[in-house]
Write a protein that holds these residues in place. Structure first.
Motif, PDB file in Angstrom:
ATOM      1  N   GLY A 213       0.838  -1.207   0.000  1.00 45.59           N
ATOM      2  CA  GLY A 213       0.000   0.000   0.000  1.00 45.59           C
ATOM      3  C   GLY A 213       0.865   1.246   0.000  1.00 45.59           C
ATOM      4  N   VAL A 214       0.414   2.276   0.725  1.00 54.29           N
ATOM      5  CA  VAL A 214       1.167   3.539   0.687  1.00 54.29           C
ATOM      6  C   VAL A 214       2.294   3.549   1.717  1.00 54.29           C
ATOM      7  CG1 VAL A 214      -0.655   4.960  -0.284  1.00 54.29           C
ATOM      8  CG2 VAL A 214      -0.559   4.632   2.183  1.00 54.29           C
ATOM      9  N   GLU A 215       2.389   2.515   2.529  1.00 57.06           N
ATOM     10  CA  GLU A 215       3.435   2.393   3.549  1.00 57.06           C
ATOM     11  C   GLU A 215       3.494   3.670   4.388  1.00 57.06           C
ATOM     12  OE1 GLU A 215       6.503   0.861   0.816  1.00 57.06           O
ATOM     13  OE2 GLU A 215       6.127  -1.076   1.781  1.00 57.06           O
ATOM     14  N   TYR A 221       1.372  10.415  -0.872  1.00 54.89           N
ATOM     15  CA  TYR A 221       0.624   9.726  -1.922  1.00 54.89           C
ATOM     16  C   TYR A 221      -0.764  10.345  -2.095  1.00 54.89           C
ATOM     17  CZ  TYR A 221      -0.766   6.044  -5.058  1.00 54.89           C
ATOM     18  OH  TYR A 221      -1.155   5.374  -6.185  1.00 54.89           O
ATOM     19  N   ASP A 222      -1.353  10.781  -0.975  1.00 56.06           N
ATOM     20  CA  ASP A 222      -2.722  11.300  -1.054  1.00 56.06           C
ATOM     21  C   ASP A 222      -2.796  12.567  -1.897  1.00 56.06           C
ATOM     22  OD1 ASP A 222      -5.316  10.625  -0.384  1.00 56.06           O
ATOM     23  OD2 ASP A 222      -5.403  12.152   1.193  1.00 56.06           O
ATOM     24  N   SER A 223      -1.677  13.304  -1.964  1.00 56.27           N
ATOM     25  CA  SER A 223      -1.700  14.502  -2.816  1.00 56.27           C
ATOM     26  C   SER A 223      -1.125  14.198  -4.204  1.00 56.27           C
ATOM     27  CB  SER A 223      -0.904  15.633  -2.153  1.00 56.27           C
ATOM     28  OG  SER A 223       0.426  15.200  -1.989  1.00 56.27           O
ATOM     29  N   TYR A 296      -7.462   2.028   1.895  1.00 56.12           N
ATOM     30  CA  TYR A 296      -6.653   3.235   1.679  1.00 56.12           C
ATOM     31  C   TYR A 296      -7.053   4.370   2.627  1.00 56.12           C
ATOM     32  CZ  TYR A 296      -4.738   7.317  -0.674  1.00 56.12           C
ATOM     33  OH  TYR A 296      -4.068   8.483  -0.953  1.00 56.12           O
ATOM     34  N   ARG A 297      -8.371   4.574   2.798  1.00 49.30           N
ATOM     35  CA  ARG A 297      -8.811   5.732   3.585  1.00 49.30           C
ATOM     36  C   ARG A 297      -8.479   5.591   5.072  1.00 49.30           C
ATOM     37  NH1 ARG A 297     -14.587   6.986   0.521  1.00 49.30           N
ATOM     38  NH2 ARG A 297     -13.594   7.441  -1.472  1.00 49.30           N
ATOM     39  N   ASP A 298      -8.116   4.384   5.494  1.00 49.41           N
ATOM     40  CA  ASP A 298      -7.718   4.183   6.891  1.00 49.41           C
ATOM     41  C   ASP A 298      -6.212   4.254   7.078  1.00 49.41           C
ATOM     42  OD1 ASP A 298     -10.332   3.810   7.770  1.00 49.41           O
ATOM     43  OD2 ASP A 298     -10.309   1.720   7.100  1.00 49.41           O
ATOM     44  N   GLU A 299      -5.480   4.462   5.999  1.00 50.59           N
ATOM     45  CA  GLU A 299      -4.016   4.509   6.108  1.00 50.59           C
ATOM     46  C   GLU A 299      -3.597   5.807   6.804  1.00 50.59           C
ATOM     47  OE1 GLU A 299      -1.947   2.188   5.213  1.00 50.59           O
ATOM     48  OE2 GLU A 299      -2.677   1.131   3.436  1.00 50.59           O
ATOM     49  N   PRO A 300      -2.532   5.748   7.632  1.00 50.87           N
ATOM     50  CA  PRO A 300      -2.045   6.979   8.280  1.00 50.87           C
ATOM     51  C   PRO A 300      -1.646   8.030   7.240  1.00 50.87           C
ATOM     52  CG  PRO A 300      -0.889   5.020   9.121  1.00 50.87           C
ATOM     53  CD  PRO A 300      -1.746   4.555   7.995  1.00 50.87           C
ATOM     54  N   GLY A 301      -2.058   9.265   7.509  1.00 46.37           N
ATOM     55  CA  GLY A 301      -1.675  10.368   6.605  1.00 46.37           C
ATOM     56  C   GLY A 301      -2.658  10.590   5.468  1.00 46.37           C
ATOM     57  N   VAL A 302      -3.643   9.666   5.323  1.00 46.70           N
ATOM     58  CA  VAL A 302      -4.598   9.778   4.209  1.00 46.70           C
ATOM     59  C   VAL A 302      -5.902  10.389   4.719  1.00 46.70           C
ATOM     60  CG1 VAL A 302      -6.007   8.427   2.602  1.00 46.70           C
ATOM     61  CG2 VAL A 302      -3.589   7.848   2.931  1.00 46.70           C
ATOM     62  N   ASP A 303      -6.447  11.320   3.949  1.00 44.25           N
ATOM     63  CA  ASP A 303      -7.736  11.935   4.274  1.00 44.25           C
ATOM     64  C   ASP A 303      -8.819  10.838   4.298  1.00 44.25           C
ATOM     65  OD1 ASP A 303     -10.167  13.208   4.201  1.00 44.25           O
ATOM     66  OD2 ASP A 303      -9.632  14.592   2.573  1.00 44.25           O
ATOM     67  N   PRO A 304      -9.583  10.720   5.385  1.00 48.90           N
ATOM     68  CA  PRO A 304     -10.607   9.652   5.457  1.00 48.90           C
ATOM     69  C   PRO A 304     -11.672   9.756   4.357  1.00 48.90           C
ATOM     70  CG  PRO A 304     -10.409  10.814   7.568  1.00 48.90           C
ATOM     71  CD  PRO A 304      -9.500  11.517   6.612  1.00 48.90           C
ATOM     72  N   ASP A 305     -11.793  10.946   3.732  1.00 45.22           N
ATOM     73  CA  ASP A 305     -12.744  11.083   2.611  1.00 45.22           C
ATOM     74  C   ASP A 305     -12.016  11.165   1.273  1.00 45.22           C
ATOM     75  OD1 ASP A 305     -14.937  11.247   4.365  1.00 45.22           O
ATOM     76  OD2 ASP A 305     -14.470  13.363   4.755  1.00 45.22           O
ATOM     77  N   SER A 306     -10.801  10.743   1.261  1.00 39.75           N
ATOM     78  CA  SER A 306      -9.965  10.934   0.062  1.00 39.75           C
ATOM     79  C   SER A 306     -10.590  10.306  -1.187  1.00 39.75           C
ATOM     80  CB  SER A 306      -8.593  10.297   0.301  1.00 39.75           C
ATOM     81  OG  SER A 306      -7.855  10.323  -0.891  1.00 39.75           O
ATOM     82  N   ARG A 307     -10.445  11.045  -2.316  1.00 36.77           N
ATOM     83  CA  ARG A 307     -10.872  10.479  -3.604  1.00 36.77           C
ATOM     84  C   ARG A 307      -9.645  10.214  -4.492  1.00 36.77           C
ATOM     85  NH1 ARG A 307     -14.964  13.392  -6.743  1.00 36.77           N
ATOM     86  NH2 ARG A 307     -14.317  15.358  -5.825  1.00 36.77           N
ATOM     87  N   THR A 308      -8.481  10.221  -3.873  1.00 34.76           N
ATOM     88  CA  THR A 308      -7.240   9.959  -4.623  1.00 34.76           C
ATOM     89  C   THR A 308      -7.262   8.543  -5.183  1.00 34.76           C
ATOM     90  OG1 THR A 308      -6.027  11.480  -3.241  1.00 34.76           O
ATOM     91  CG2 THR A 308      -4.717   9.813  -4.391  1.00 34.76           C
ATOM     92  N   GLU A 309      -6.817   8.427  -6.446  1.00 33.38           N
ATOM     93  CA  GLU A 309      -6.816   7.096  -7.068  1.00 33.38           C
ATOM     94  C   GLU A 309      -5.560   6.313  -6.680  1.00 33.38           C
ATOM     95  OE1 GLU A 309      -5.989   9.845  -8.506  1.00 33.38           O
ATOM     96  OE2 GLU A 309      -4.217   9.483  -9.729  1.00 33.38           O
ATOM     97  N   THR A 310      -5.774   5.053  -6.283  1.00 30.28           N
ATOM     98  CA  THR A 310      -4.636   4.153  -6.052  1.00 30.28           C
ATOM     99  C   THR A 310      -4.547   3.148  -7.204  1.00 30.28           C
ATOM    100  OG1 THR A 310      -5.965   2.558  -4.819  1.00 30.28           O
ATOM    101  CG2 THR A 310      -4.924   4.319  -3.547  1.00 30.28           C
ATOM    102  N   PHE A 311      -5.465   3.283  -8.153  1.00 29.97           N
ATOM    103  CA  PHE A 311      -5.477   2.412  -9.339  1.00 29.97           C
ATOM    104  C   PHE A 311      -5.908   3.236 -10.541  1.00 29.97           C
ATOM    105  CE2 PHE A 311      -7.674  -0.058 -12.518  1.00 29.97           C
ATOM    106  CZ  PHE A 311      -6.947  -1.231 -12.630  1.00 29.97           C
ATOM    107  N   VAL A 312      -5.209   3.045 -11.637  1.00 33.43           N
ATOM    108  CA  VAL A 312      -5.678   3.604 -12.909  1.00 33.43           C
ATOM    109  C   VAL A 312      -5.614   2.503 -13.952  1.00 33.43           C
ATOM    110  CG1 VAL A 312      -5.294   5.313 -14.733  1.00 33.43           C
ATOM    111  CG2 VAL A 312      -4.676   5.868 -12.398  1.00 33.43           C
ATOM    112  N   GLY A 313      -6.699   2.335 -14.693  1.00 34.88           N
ATOM    113  CA  GLY A 313      -6.683   1.478 -15.871  1.00 34.88           C
ATOM    114  C   GLY A 313      -7.132   2.361 -17.020  1.00 34.88           C
TER     115      GLY A 313
END
Ligand code: NAP
Length: 484
Positions: A213-215, A221-223, A296-313
């Motif tokens: 994950g984002v380690e 990563y969130d930005s 992802y949204r539970d990862e430390p440093g990540v906004d709990p409402d984040s819409r950041t993509e961790t996957f792109v196809g």
């Protein structure tokens, strides 16, 4: 040849995880010019010996076979030096200039392994201190900006003080042996060129999958997100290596001119392709390698409402005679089913079938980039089983494992790139116009996602991403390599 390699950010994660181990490997292999200094720079107050001890302790985290013996480290440590410089303080650069002046090395490499926000300041202040001499080489790490405008601003600041041939923009994928072998495969062999085109290739797939994950880099990563982190640079560079025309020679600009043409030929996004040809995903909780992991949204440093993509196809199309109508599929993401990067070149089916072959078994070439490094050619043949019935074929593979063939002691990506910088070879580095063109192509996607109120598609960690990614390529009658 004497060199001074100044590592701005000499105590940071990149320096100790990637750069120092790579420099040590080059030292061990005898390829690092012996008359050199590696000067770490950061704000801590450290002596040379304290810096050496810090680097020594960090080598404990490196794979055993890449770790120096005490004797090796003692010799390597002779190259290591440290200078306390606060890069935001103009007066501190004089100390660096004085240190470099005392030795007058033939080549001075300035490696910016520090926060991108400091890049412009460092370049300007280094020049003000007289460090932009003809023997200076500047190495810039990704991310170089977060959009086209910020990328241009950095490139413009650099252009004010250094010429393009002094600038080495790193995309470490280009340093991977498998990527160099892709160039060798295409331009060192006559076999593939005649079939490397729309008449024979149905689609090409580029997969860069991470199972982690984002380690500890959640906030960064969130930005950033997967599009900026992986697609704008690594995936598009791979696409260029696959799609470019044969360059007229192996000189850096001949290669970069051809890559630039590919980027310029990428079809611009339309409202329809933004809707149909892109999937934005984000990992939820799941299981990776048998272990439960958080979303992802539970990862430390990540906004709990984040819409950041961790996957792109996505599907990219190239408007050219060679590639018209051939989709290039790219997918990349975190917390996927495996950590692997590969390219699949799917050839068209035989135009006229005289044998029976299982459906969907046309030829394909698989180029493995990591963790293993090799080529597989998928063919059809008559195996023992179907000899009795001579008209039925079965899939078989020709395998070339580069590690087995050439040994695992091959030059790693950062090792190769650092040696190239010291030697002044630009072939594996990205020119500013390539980078700007790549940003120009991804920017409409970033804008689209900024204004699109829809949530990213959530996928379970440990899978190959949202099912919509399979749906996207199925619409053109294709499937990802693990599905067919
Ligand atoms: P990091 O661990 O935060 O390290 C930053 C380094 O810069 C530290 O040595 C820090 O030391 C130094 N620094 C920060 N502000 C400074 C200042 N004002 N003056 C002097 N030194 C300063 O960051 P990183 O992960 O190594 O990343 C460095 C760059 O490489 C970033 O651009 C990153 O995006 C890029 N990158 C990193 C990786 C990776 O795997 N880490 C991969 C690809 C690209 P002090 O704070 O002690 O001064």
């Amino acid at each position: 040849m004497s060199f001074d390699l100044v590592l701005f950010g000499g105590t940071g994660d990149l320096a100790w995880r990637k750069l120092m181990p790579a420099l040590f490997q080059a030292f061990r292999h005898g390829t690092l010019p012996p008359d050199g200094r590696i000067i770490g720079i950061a704000r801590d107050d450290l002596s040379d010996d304290q810096y050496r001890a810090l680097i020594r302790s960090r080598f404990d985290a490196v794979d055993l076979d890449k770790r120096p013996t005490p004797q090796e480290f003692e010799r390597f440590a002779g190259l290591l030096h440290y200078l306390r410089v606060d890069l935001s303080q103009p007066q501190d650069y004089a100390r660096l200039a004085a240190t470099l002046r005392e030795r007058q090395a033939e080549t001075v490499v300035m490696y910016l392994a520090t926060a991108p926000a400091l890049f412009t300041t460092v370049v300007q202040q280094a020049a003000a201190a007289g460090l932009n001499r003809p023997n200076t080489r500047l190495v810039l790490e990704k991310p170089l900006g977060h959009d086209l405008a910020s990328n241009r601003a950095i490139n413009e600041a650099v252009r004010q003080v250094l010429s393009e041939k002094q600038v080495f923009r790193i995309d470490h994928y280009l340093g991977k042996p498998a990527v160099q072998n892709l160039f060798a495969l295409r331009f060192g062999n006559a076999l593939f060129e005649p079939v490397w085109r729309r008449e024979h290739i149905s689609n090409i797939q580029i997969t860069i999958a991470e199972d982690f994950g984002v380690e500890k880099r959640g906030a960064f990563y969130d930005s950033t997100g997967a599009l900026r982190d992986m697609v704008q640079n690594h995936a598009l560079q791979l696409l260029c290596a696959l799609a470019m025309e044969p360059p007229i020679n192996a000189h850096a600009d001949a290669i970069r001119d051809e890559k630039l043409k590919v980027l310029r030929s990428l079809k611009p996004w339309t409202p329809e392709t933004l809707d149909q040809h892109v999937v934005r995903g984000q990992y939820g909780p799941g299981k990776v390698n048998g272990e439960s992991v958080i979303g992802y949204r539970d990862e430390p440093g990540v906004d709990p409402d984040s819409r950041t993509e961790t996957f792109v196809g996505l599907r990219a199309d190239i408007a050219s005679w060679r590639w018209a109508g051939v989709p290039f599929y790219i997918r990349t993401g975190k917390r996927l089913a495996a950590r692997e990067a590969h390219i699949v070149v799917n050839f068209r089916e035989a135009p006229h079938a005289i044998f029976n072959a299982p459906p969907g078994t046309s030829n394909k070439l698989v180029i493995h980039l990591q963790p293993r490094d090799g080529l597989e050619m998928h063919l059809l043949a008559q195996g023992q089983e179907n000899r009795r019935n001579g008209s039925t074929l079965a899939p078989v593979q020709l395998n070339l494992d580069f590690d087995k063939r050439f040994g695992t002691e091959r030059v790693g990506a950062y090792e190769r790139l650092l040696l190239d910088v010291i030697a002044g070879r630009l072939n594996l580095f990205v020119r500013s116009d390539e980078q700007e063109e790549a940003w120009r192509w991804v920017e409409p996607l970033l804008e689209h996602w900024r204004s699109d109120q829809r949530e990213p598609r959530i996928y379970a960690a440990g899978t190959w991403g949202p099912s919509a990614s399979s749906g996207m390529i199925a619409r053109a009658g294709h499937c990802w390599s693990e599905e067919c």
